[in-house]
Design a protein around this motif. Structure first.
Motif, PDB file in Angstrom:
ATOM      1  N   ALA A  93       0.831  -1.202   0.000  1.00  0.00           N
ATOM      2  CA  ALA A  93       0.000   0.000   0.000  1.00  0.00           C
ATOM      3  C   ALA A  93       0.867   1.254   0.000  1.00  0.00           C
ATOM      4  CB  ALA A  93      -0.931  -0.009   1.211  1.00  0.00           C
ATOM      5  N   ARG A  94       1.950   1.235   0.775  1.00  0.00           N
ATOM      6  CA  ARG A  94       2.832   2.410   0.843  1.00  0.00           C
ATOM      7  C   ARG A  94       3.556   2.622  -0.489  1.00  0.00           C
ATOM      8  NH1 ARG A  94       4.627   5.962   4.850  1.00  0.00           N
ATOM      9  NH2 ARG A  94       5.541   7.671   3.656  1.00  0.00           N
ATOM     10  N   LEU A  95       4.023   1.517  -1.098  1.00  0.00           N
ATOM     11  CA  LEU A  95       4.692   1.633  -2.391  1.00  0.00           C
ATOM     12  C   LEU A  95       3.743   2.223  -3.429  1.00  0.00           C
ATOM     13  CD1 LEU A  95       6.633  -1.767  -2.509  1.00  0.00           C
ATOM     14  CD2 LEU A  95       7.660   0.517  -2.394  1.00  0.00           C
ATOM     15  N   THR A  96       2.493   1.757  -3.419  1.00  0.00           N
ATOM     16  CA  THR A  96       1.509   2.272  -4.363  1.00  0.00           C
ATOM     17  C   THR A  96       1.256   3.756  -4.119  1.00  0.00           C
ATOM     18  OG1 THR A  96       0.449   0.098  -4.505  1.00  0.00           O
ATOM     19  CG2 THR A  96      -0.850   2.000  -5.223  1.00  0.00           C
ATOM     20  N   ALA A  97       1.137   4.124  -2.851  1.00  0.00           N
ATOM     21  CA  ALA A  97       0.925   5.534  -2.511  1.00  0.00           C
ATOM     22  C   ALA A  97       2.113   6.390  -2.936  1.00  0.00           C
ATOM     23  CB  ALA A  97       0.679   5.668  -1.010  1.00  0.00           C
ATOM     24  N   ASN A  98       3.303   5.806  -2.921  1.00  0.00           N
ATOM     25  CA  ASN A  98       4.504   6.536  -3.319  1.00  0.00           C
ATOM     26  C   ASN A  98       4.666   6.618  -4.831  1.00  0.00           C
ATOM     27  OD1 ASN A  98       5.128   6.972  -0.672  1.00  0.00           O
ATOM     28  ND2 ASN A  98       6.939   5.661  -0.618  1.00  0.00           N
ATOM     29  N   ASP A 108      20.215   4.959 -13.647  1.00  0.00           N
ATOM     30  CA  ASP A 108      20.771   6.263 -14.004  1.00  0.00           C
ATOM     31  C   ASP A 108      20.286   7.271 -12.969  1.00  0.00           C
ATOM     32  OD1 ASP A 108      18.096   6.735 -14.659  1.00  0.00           O
ATOM     33  OD2 ASP A 108      18.417   6.592 -16.817  1.00  0.00           O
ATOM     34  N   ALA A 109      20.606   8.537 -13.170  1.00  0.00           N
ATOM     35  CA  ALA A 109      20.248   9.558 -12.186  1.00  0.00           C
ATOM     36  C   ALA A 109      18.732   9.653 -12.006  1.00  0.00           C
ATOM     37  CB  ALA A 109      20.822  10.913 -12.611  1.00  0.00           C
ATOM     38  N   ASP A 110      17.982   9.581 -13.120  1.00  0.00           N
ATOM     39  CA  ASP A 110      16.519   9.682 -13.021  1.00  0.00           C
ATOM     40  C   ASP A 110      15.953   8.488 -12.252  1.00  0.00           C
ATOM     41  OD1 ASP A 110      16.456  12.044 -14.408  1.00  0.00           O
ATOM     42  OD2 ASP A 110      16.054  11.113 -16.354  1.00  0.00           O
ATOM     43  N   GLY A 111      16.486   7.291 -12.538  1.00  0.00           N
ATOM     44  CA  GLY A 111      15.999   6.105 -11.858  1.00  0.00           C
ATOM     45  C   GLY A 111      16.290   6.145 -10.373  1.00  0.00           C
ATOM     46  N   LYS A 112      17.462   6.634  -9.997  1.00  0.00           N
ATOM     47  CA  LYS A 112      17.813   6.692  -8.573  1.00  0.00           C
ATOM     48  C   LYS A 112      16.982   7.753  -7.846  1.00  0.00           C
ATOM     49  CE  LYS A 112      22.305   4.711  -9.471  1.00  0.00           C
ATOM     50  NZ  LYS A 112      23.713   4.902  -9.775  1.00  0.00           N
ATOM     51  N   LYS A 113      16.639   8.814  -8.554  1.00  0.00           N
ATOM     52  CA  LYS A 113      15.743   9.814  -7.975  1.00  0.00           C
ATOM     53  C   LYS A 113      14.360   9.206  -7.762  1.00  0.00           C
ATOM     54  CE  LYS A 113      13.883  14.441  -8.877  1.00  0.00           C
ATOM     55  NZ  LYS A 113      13.863  15.591  -9.830  1.00  0.00           N
ATOM     56  N   LEU A 169      13.746   6.028  -7.341  1.00  0.00           N
ATOM     57  CA  LEU A 169      13.879   5.053  -6.264  1.00  0.00           C
ATOM     58  C   LEU A 169      13.763   5.726  -4.903  1.00  0.00           C
ATOM     59  CD1 LEU A 169      14.527   2.271  -5.108  1.00  0.00           C
ATOM     60  CD2 LEU A 169      16.954   2.748  -5.514  1.00  0.00           C
ATOM     61  N   ALA A 170      14.406   6.857  -4.755  1.00  0.00           N
ATOM     62  CA  ALA A 170      14.345   7.579  -3.489  1.00  0.00           C
ATOM     63  C   ALA A 170      12.904   7.992  -3.159  1.00  0.00           C
ATOM     64  CB  ALA A 170      15.249   8.807  -3.543  1.00  0.00           C
ATOM     65  N   ALA A 171      12.181   8.418  -4.196  1.00  0.00           N
ATOM     66  CA  ALA A 171      10.788   8.835  -3.977  1.00  0.00           C
ATOM     67  C   ALA A 171       9.912   7.634  -3.648  1.00  0.00           C
ATOM     68  CB  ALA A 171      10.264   9.551  -5.229  1.00  0.00           C
ATOM     69  N   TRP A 172      10.146   6.524  -4.339  1.00  0.00           N
ATOM     70  CA  TRP A 172       9.311   5.343  -4.131  1.00  0.00           C
ATOM     71  C   TRP A 172       9.540   4.679  -2.778  1.00  0.00           C
ATOM     72  CZ3 TRP A 172       9.444   2.425  -9.519  1.00  0.00           C
ATOM     73  CH2 TRP A 172       8.646   3.138 -10.437  1.00  0.00           C
ATOM     74  N   THR A 173      10.717   4.835  -2.213  1.00  0.00           N
ATOM     75  CA  THR A 173      11.015   4.203  -0.920  1.00  0.00           C
ATOM     76  C   THR A 173      10.916   5.190   0.243  1.00  0.00           C
ATOM     77  OG1 THR A 173      13.390   4.580  -1.295  1.00  0.00           O
ATOM     78  CG2 THR A 173      12.492   2.420  -1.934  1.00  0.00           C
ATOM     79  N   ALA A 174      10.480   6.401  -0.008  1.00  0.00           N
ATOM     80  CA  ALA A 174      10.362   7.411   1.048  1.00  0.00           C
ATOM     81  C   ALA A 174       9.393   6.933   2.128  1.00  0.00           C
ATOM     82  CB  ALA A 174       9.876   8.734   0.457  1.00  0.00           C
ATOM     83  N   GLY A 175       9.835   7.019   3.383  1.00  0.00           N
ATOM     84  CA  GLY A 175       8.981   6.651   4.502  1.00  0.00           C
ATOM     85  C   GLY A 175       8.876   5.154   4.736  1.00  0.00           C
ATOM     86  N   ILE A 176       9.622   4.372   3.998  1.00  0.00           N
ATOM     87  CA  ILE A 176       9.597   2.917   4.161  1.00  0.00           C
ATOM     88  C   ILE A 176      10.814   2.488   4.974  1.00  0.00           C
ATOM     89  CG2 ILE A 176       9.795   0.712   2.921  1.00  0.00           C
ATOM     90  CD1 ILE A 176       8.143   2.008   0.676  1.00  0.00           C
ATOM     91  N   ASP A 177      10.566   1.782   6.069  1.00  0.00           N
ATOM     92  CA  ASP A 177      11.647   1.433   6.983  1.00  0.00           C
ATOM     93  C   ASP A 177      12.461   0.226   6.526  1.00  0.00           C
ATOM     94  OD1 ASP A 177      10.904   3.498   8.675  1.00  0.00           O
ATOM     95  OD2 ASP A 177       9.492   2.222   9.795  1.00  0.00           O
TER      96      ASP A 177
END
Length: 313
Positions: free
Chosen positions: A23-28, A76-81, A83-91
């Motif tokens: 659910a969190r991944l989808t929300a992200n 690449d840089a876009d993918g890593k950006k 990734l950071a957004a998609w994993t935000a708030g995930i422990d």
């Protein structure tokens, strides 16, 4: 153009936390991910046990204790950006392993090479069709990336060897559980007049037709249907309108045993029922079922713990 490079991102979790993580991944903003879960895997095996005799121990071990989510981003840089957004708030910690697009989509091709089977057949990957075929061999072109059934498994090879012996030129063939269509297409390539094929998986229909087209076989000679001959009386009646010189079933023992009661309805006088996919420890049980249903076993082939049986009414 240079191949796109990808990262395969893996998050280990527990069954209790799985729904919340998804659910969190989808929300992200994650638009697609794959779930690998031991309990779902076991449930799938239990619900579909009739389609195999055993499951590879290595696969069972690999799934032990597994509960994880995977998704992909560009390396690449876009993918890593992203990734950071998609994993935000995930422990949960995650791993990100490089995965080239070429590896992802095509690297399996290097493991699939032309292969001689029996005395006549020569299985060729469709992308290698321009390569010369050995003299005296009948080529069988396949795209093994489409689905199951490439000819490399011992049970399929046993059936193909039987095909060489029992295909009657100018006579029809029926393929029960056709998968990629490899067996019925091989029979047509060896001179069968026409063939019908059936599989419980609807996806097999298009796959078999596509593999037939690779071999210059059109729908005027080849008919593929989706359905289950064990519980669909209308399908059985439709197929039984014609009698076949050869009936094929490369499935598993638990399907061949009940199928042996129906196979005779499809067989012409002197026809052969050729079945394979039988693990050696169950071959006697299958042979007994064939005999009980009026099919006399006259040939047994074995390879790498697998058995094929040929029988006549």
């Amino acid at each position: 153009m240079e191949d796109i490079k990808w990262l395969e991102v893996t998050l280990d979790t527990t069954r209790e936390e799985l729904d919340g993580l998804c659910a969190r991944l989808t929300a992200n903003g994650v638009t697609g991910f794959a779930i690998e879960d031991e309990e779902d895997f076991k449930s799938f095996l239990e619900q579909n046990h009739q389609y195999w005799d055993y499951v590879d121990d290595e696969l069972l071990e690999r799934m032990k204790g597994v509960c994880r989510v995977k998704f992909y981003v560009t390396d690449d840089a876009d993918g890593k950006k992203q990734l950071a957004a998609w994993t935000a708030g995930i422990d949960q910690p995650y791993t990100a392993a490089p995965l080239g697009d070429n590896d992802w989509a095509h690297s399996w091709q290097k493991y699939y090479q032309p292969m001689a089977v029996g005395e006549k057949l020569y299985i060729v990957p469709e992308w290698m069709r321009e390569d010369p075929v050995p003299a005296g061999k009948t080529p069988l072109y396949l795209n093994p990336g489409l689905t199951f059934g490439t000819g490399s498994h011992a049970s399929t090879q046993l059936c193909l060897m039987g095909l060489e012996e029992y295909t009657v030129p100018g006579k029809p063939v029926l393929d029960l559980g056709c998968g990629s269509g490899i067996l019925s297409i091989a029979a047509l390539s060896l001179g069968a007049s026409h063939a019908a094929a059936v599989d419980i998986d609807p996806k097999a229909v298009d796959v078999a037709y596509e593999n037939a087209a690779f071999n210059g076989i059109g729908r005027d000679r080849y008919r593929v249907l989706a359905g289950n001959v064990l519980d669909d009386g209308d399908l059985v009646a439709d197929l039984a309108k014609e009698k076949y010189a050869l009936v094929l079933a490369n499935i598993v023992a638990d399907v061949i045993i009940p199928l042996s009661a129906t196979a005779g309805a499809f067989m012409d006088e002197g026809a052969v029922f050729l079945c394979s996919g039988i693990i050696d420890t169950r071959a006697d049980e299958v042979a007994a079922a064939l005999e009980k249903n009026g099919l006399h076993v006259f040939k047994r082939r074995e390879q790498k713990g697998w058995v094929s049986l040929a029988a006549r009414r």
